[in-house]
Each structure stands twice: as structure tokens, then as C-alpha cells.
Design a protein around this motif. Structure first.
Motif, PDB file in Angstrom:
ATOM      1  N   ALA A   1     -23.194 -57.077  -2.902  1.00  0.00           N
ATOM      2  CA  ALA A   1     -24.269 -56.331  -3.567  1.00  0.00           C
ATOM      3  C   ALA A   1     -24.218 -56.542  -5.079  1.00  0.00           C
ATOM      4  O   ALA A   1     -25.245 -56.809  -5.722  1.00  0.00           O
ATOM      5  CB  ALA A   1     -24.164 -54.843  -3.232  1.00  0.00           C
ATOM      6  N   LEU A   2     -23.035 -56.436  -5.665  1.00  0.00           N
ATOM      7  CA  LEU A   2     -22.929 -56.582  -7.122  1.00  0.00           C
ATOM      8  C   LEU A   2     -23.246 -58.015  -7.551  1.00  0.00           C
ATOM      9  O   LEU A   2     -23.822 -58.241  -8.622  1.00  0.00           O
ATOM     10  CB  LEU A   2     -21.533 -56.153  -7.608  1.00  0.00           C
TER      11      LEU A   2
ATOM     12  N   ALA B   1     -21.645 -50.175  -7.667  1.00  0.00           N
ATOM     13  CA  ALA B   1     -20.325 -50.096  -8.295  1.00  0.00           C
ATOM     14  C   ALA B   1     -19.493 -48.989  -7.652  1.00  0.00           C
ATOM     15  O   ALA B   1     -18.284 -49.137  -7.436  1.00  0.00           O
ATOM     16  CB  ALA B   1     -20.479 -49.843  -9.790  1.00  0.00           C
ATOM     17  N   TYR B   2     -20.155 -47.893  -7.343  1.00  0.00           N
ATOM     18  CA  TYR B   2     -19.477 -46.759  -6.691  1.00  0.00           C
ATOM     19  C   TYR B   2     -18.849 -47.215  -5.375  1.00  0.00           C
ATOM     20  O   TYR B   2     -17.670 -46.961  -5.095  1.00  0.00           O
ATOM     21  CB  TYR B   2     -20.510 -45.660  -6.456  1.00  0.00           C
ATOM     22  N   ARG B   3     -19.643 -47.949  -4.587  1.00  0.00           N
ATOM     23  CA  ARG B   3     -19.120 -48.413  -3.292  1.00  0.00           C
ATOM     24  C   ARG B   3     -18.049 -49.478  -3.478  1.00  0.00           C
ATOM     25  O   ARG B   3     -17.071 -49.513  -2.733  1.00  0.00           O
ATOM     26  CB  ARG B   3     -20.265 -48.953  -2.443  1.00  0.00           C
ATOM     27  N   ALA B   4     -18.230 -50.342  -4.477  1.00  0.00           N
ATOM     28  CA  ALA B   4     -17.229 -51.384  -4.725  1.00  0.00           C
ATOM     29  C   ALA B   4     -15.874 -50.777  -5.072  1.00  0.00           C
ATOM     30  O   ALA B   4     -14.827 -51.369  -4.829  1.00  0.00           O
ATOM     31  CB  ALA B   4     -17.697 -52.306  -5.849  1.00  0.00           C
ATOM     32  N   CYS B   5     -15.909 -49.568  -5.627  1.00  0.00           N
ATOM     33  CA  CYS B   5     -14.668 -48.885  -6.006  1.00  0.00           C
ATOM     34  C   CYS B   5     -14.179 -47.953  -4.901  1.00  0.00           C
ATOM     35  O   CYS B   5     -13.294 -47.119  -5.132  1.00  0.00           O
ATOM     36  CB  CYS B   5     -14.874 -48.092  -7.286  1.00  0.00           C
ATOM     37  N   GLY B   6     -14.757 -48.067  -3.734  1.00  0.00           N
ATOM     38  CA  GLY B   6     -14.275 -47.284  -2.609  1.00  0.00           C
ATOM     39  C   GLY B   6     -14.916 -45.917  -2.470  1.00  0.00           C
ATOM     40  O   GLY B   6     -14.467 -45.108  -1.637  1.00  0.00           O
TER      41      GLY B   6
END
Lengths: 298, 298
Positions: free
Chosen positions: B285-286, B58-63
Motif C-alpha cells: 500500500a505504501l 502507515a498505521y497498518r504498516a506499523c502493526g
């Protein structure tokens, strides 16, 4: 002066009680009904609020002039956890606390255990909110939280409960007994005093002195607790007297006699006050609180 | 792509394991030896680390492009608490977890209970340190801590455990069962995903979408857990199979049948992914993690 100190303590106690009631209104709305009722019962019972009052006295001694009541109340939330769990059948198996039936006697063991468990995360939220409310910088807020959680955790209260349980029925030495008490009661009491300093942005030297005062006062408090357990009645204590003997616990009076234990407690109080005096931090309130830990009747 | 996602998960798992080992080295030095050993045993066992991996995805999905591993590991500390306590004799009374004897089978009930208790304050300290390590502003650090503690507390995991215990032996409705699962498993899983967003300074809309994904995935995970309990062997699961039936627990397969339960779980996964897609947040990933919650074999 003594009277004005008493008035301050009474006002502090009422303010802390009001903070705790606000915490309940704010944080228990989505909690399953049984747990919420048990948490409320535990948090809002009549208490001495010694830890909170120590925090506020230390805060003022360090020049704090804001309102640290919410932080003081957060410490009482941690303390409430320890009271609930100490009273459980698997621990001291006690029926009375603060003049009322213990939480598990009213709500059952499972609910009481869960209510106790839930106090620590609740306290963390309250403390995080309180640090922000005091307008402290981020590092200070983080340090406050870490110190409170350390005292609540395995180095502190929980570790102390475990050592206490492991020591039941054994003949402990004075050193072993002191180690238990320093963790079980002393850690949170010490943290309370230091957190008052942290809330007032005190430096490391001041925190060190406050910590030494807190540790000595905490141990004196516990020795007095052991003494009261043998010299007081259940009515005076608001909890069952004679419990330590029934549980075959090692205690200070058992090891040193009642007089010897009281002498040790008074020496600790003198040490505590001396430490603060040397650091230029001994206010009448902090002196009175130190003496109270030994002179109290419950 | 699927392979590279798997490689990422394996790398994340190893990094989280390393963070947990660092936490043990840093925070357990002054803990009584028995509790420290039990905490280390619990924290460093082989785990899926699903919550941590979800947080990082989630961290990566949010940049987010820093290192949120310590925060992810802090969530696993809370999770470790719930595993220890779920397995205790007074809860599910289980002997096996992650392919090894449960903590209380190795260290005894008192030590296991204390080790579990001590996980929540430990997690709070780890999370406070992690927020600071990410260079987040004070408000974000406070919000992260409050969200994690809320999930760990009486509205979340602890409340869910209590409802779960109260429901044993009763014929629960689907709504009642869902309420338990949303609190017991769902709250921490949801918080994990949202904390990944918070660590990347995501706005409220994004956190809302992540939360809905997390809640749906969390429920799907628990339904799959119920299904695996009846369709798998103890060897495959690494914990005792058939436990729900033995404890007369209401489960999804009991209420909907195995096929009906899996259909419901798959619908939740589709919902979860749809929510993120609409918000422009659905990374491979998510998506893969959501599907994994239902397709897993243990």
C-alpha cells in the motif's frame, strides 16, 4: 486586600508575559522570519492579560495550588489571533492597538494574516503542553484542549467575527448584538474562567457556575468596550476611539444610551458575582476582576 | 495485490468520508449557519483523501489494528483549511476545486475565510478525540496533537503559504522553491504518515523513517502538481489548469522542464520507498501510494 489583589494581578501578568516569551523562544525558531517577527510582536505587546488573569483567579478559587501560567498564556495566544485579525483592513481596519501600530501596519497584511492564523495551532500546542505540565489526567487534558479550541472556533470567536462583519451597517436588535458579543468576546472569556476550574480538577457544577460568571463578565466587558469607544480618547484606549461609529456598528450605547449600557453592564457584574457567591466560589480576586471589566479606563 | 490495495483505498476513502460527515453533525450544530454550510461544503466535497489514506497505510504498516479513521479524517480537516485559503482571491484566486466552484465562489469571501480559519481548531478537537478513541496513553495523544498543529502552523502549512505568496512574480531558485513546497504541502503530508506511526505506538526510529518517506512523497506530489498544472486540462484536474503560469509562480517544470521535473519526482519516490524498505516498513500500500503521487491524472 484590594492592594494585595492588585499585586497578585501584577505578578500574574508578569508571569504570563514570561510564559509567552518562552513560547516564542520554543516554538518560533523554525517559522519563516517575517511571520516569527510578527507573531512575537503581537504576543509580547503590553496587554491587560485579563483572560489569563481570570483563568488563574478561577484556578485558585477552585483550590488549585500548582502553576497554571502556561495554560493562562495559551489563552492569550488565542486572544492575540483575534486582535490581529480584528484589526485587518478587511475587518475593522485599525492602525493602533495596545498603544502601538497594529501588526499589519508594521508587517503588512499578508504576514499579519498568516501570523494570526498561526496563533491557533500554536495555542493548541501550548495548551497541550500546559495540561501535561499540570500533571492532569488524560481526560482533563483533552477536555481543556477541546474547550479552548471550541472557544477559538466557529461556535466561538471566529463565528462571532463573522456575525460581526455581517452586521456592519445593519441596525441590529439587542438580542442580535448580544449573540455576536457572546460569541466574539464572550466565548474565550468564558472558556478562560472554566479552564481555570478544569486545571484545578473542578467538577461539573463548579464549571457551570464559573461559566455563568464568565459569560456575564464577558458581556459586561464588551458593553464597557462599546462605551469606552465613545467616551474615551485614542490615547487613553491605546487603540483608535470612535471606531464603532465610523464602521456603522450597532453598539450597546447606540441602543441603550451610555447610562443605560453601563447600568446593564453593572447588572451583569452583579449577576456574575452572585452566581459565584452562591456556589461558594467568590474570591476577592474574582469579584475585583468582574468589577474591573466595567470600571476600567482602557 | 494491486487490486486489493485499490479496494482498501476505496474503503478507506469511504470511511474517512463517513468520519467527516460525523464531525459535521457533531461539531457544526452551534456554528452560525453560513459558516456551517461553507465548512460542510468544503469538508464533504469529493477528495482524493491522500493524506488520510497515507495515515491509515502507515498505521497498518506499523502493526496498528484498531480504527484510526477519525484521526485520518482530522488531517483532512486541516487540509480543507488550506484548500479554502489557497483559493481565496488574495491567494491563488481560483474558481474551481474538486470539480465544483470554490468555497468563496459559493459563500463569499468573508464566510470562506472564516470557514477556513475555523478548520484548525476543529481539527484539534477531532484529533484530540481520535487519540483518546484509539486508547493511546496521554503522552501519545499529546504528541499527536502537537505534531498535527505544528504541521498546520507557522513552521508548516501557514508558513509555506506565506513564502508562496512572497515568492509570486519572483524567479525562485530550486532550493527556495523546495523550501516553500516542503512547508506548504510537505509538512502536512509528512505529519500524516508519521501520525499513522504514532497511532500505532511506533518508536522514534520508525517515525524517523516514516517522516523521510512522507517528506519525499510530499515533494514528489507537489512536483507532479506543478507538472499537471501545465500538462492537464481544467476538466481533468477538477481545478483551473495553467494557474501557476497565470500567477507567475516559480515551478519545477519551469526550472527543470517537464521531463526533468518528472525525473526528479520519480527519484524522490524511489528514495521514499527505499527508506521504508530499509526500515522493514514498505508495504504494498505504501509503495503504491508513493508511485501514485507521480502517476496520478488529477
Amino acid at each position: 486586600m484590594a492592594e494585595s489583589a492588585d499585586a497578585t494581578f501584577a505578578a500574574d501578568r508578569a508571569a504570563v508575559q514570561a510564559s509567552l516569551a518562552r513560547f516564542c523562544d520554543r516554538y518560533l525558531t523554525e517559522v519563516p522570519a517575517a511571520a516569527a517577527a510578527a507573531m512575537r510582536y503581537s504576543l509580547l505587546g503590553e496587554g491587560k492579560r485579563l483572560r489569563a488573569i481570570l483563568l488563574l483567579a478561577a484556578y485558585r478559587a477552585c483550590g488549585g495550588h500548582g502553576d497554571a501560567t502556561d495554560l493562562a498564556a495559551a489563552v492569550e495566544v488565542v486572544h492575540a489571533y483575534s486582535l490581529i485579525h480584528d484589526d485587518l483592513p478587511c475587518m475593522d481596519d485599525d492602525d493602533m492597538r495596545r498603544g502601538r501600530p497594529t501588526v499589519h501596519r508594521v508587517y503588512g497584511v499578508s504576514v499579519a494574516a498568516a501570523a494570526g492564523l498561526a496563533m491557533v495551532p500554536l495555542a493548541a500546542r501550548c495548551a497541550a503542553g500546559a495540561g501535561r505540565g499540570l500533571g492532569l489526567p488524560q481526560d482533563a487534558c483533552g477536555a481543556i484542549l477541546r474547550e479552548l479550541m471550541r472557544a477559538a472556533g466557529a461556535e466561538g470567536m471566529i463565528g462571532g467575527q463573522l456575525l460581526d462583519l455581517a452586521g456592519e451597517g445593519l441596525a441590529l436588535s439587542l438580542d442580535q448584538l448580544e449573540r455576536i458579543h457572546r460569541a466574539k468576546t464572550g466565548a474565550l472569556l468564558t472558556a478562560s474562567v472554566r479552564l481555570g476550574g478544569r486545571a484545578a480538577a473542578a467538577g461539573d457544577d463548579v464549571l457551570e457556575a464559573l461559566g455563568r460568571y464568565g459569560a456575564a463578565v464577558g458581556l459586561a466587558f464588551q458593553i464597557a468596550d462599546d462605551v469606552l469607544d465613545v467616551t474615551s480618547t485614542t490615547d487613553e484606549l491605546g487603540k483608535t476611539a470612535g471606531r464603532d461609529l465610523a464602521l456603522q456598528k450597532s453598539t450597546y450605547p447606540a441602543l441603550l444610551g451610555v447610562d443605560g449600557a453601563l447600568t446593564r453592564a453593572r447588572a451583569l457584574v452583579a449577576d456574575a458575582c452572585g452566581t459565584l457567591e452562591q456556589a461558594g466560589l467568590l474570591t476577592p480576586a474574582l469579584e475585583r476582576l468582574a468589577r474591573y471589566t466595567v470600571s476600567r479606563r482602557n
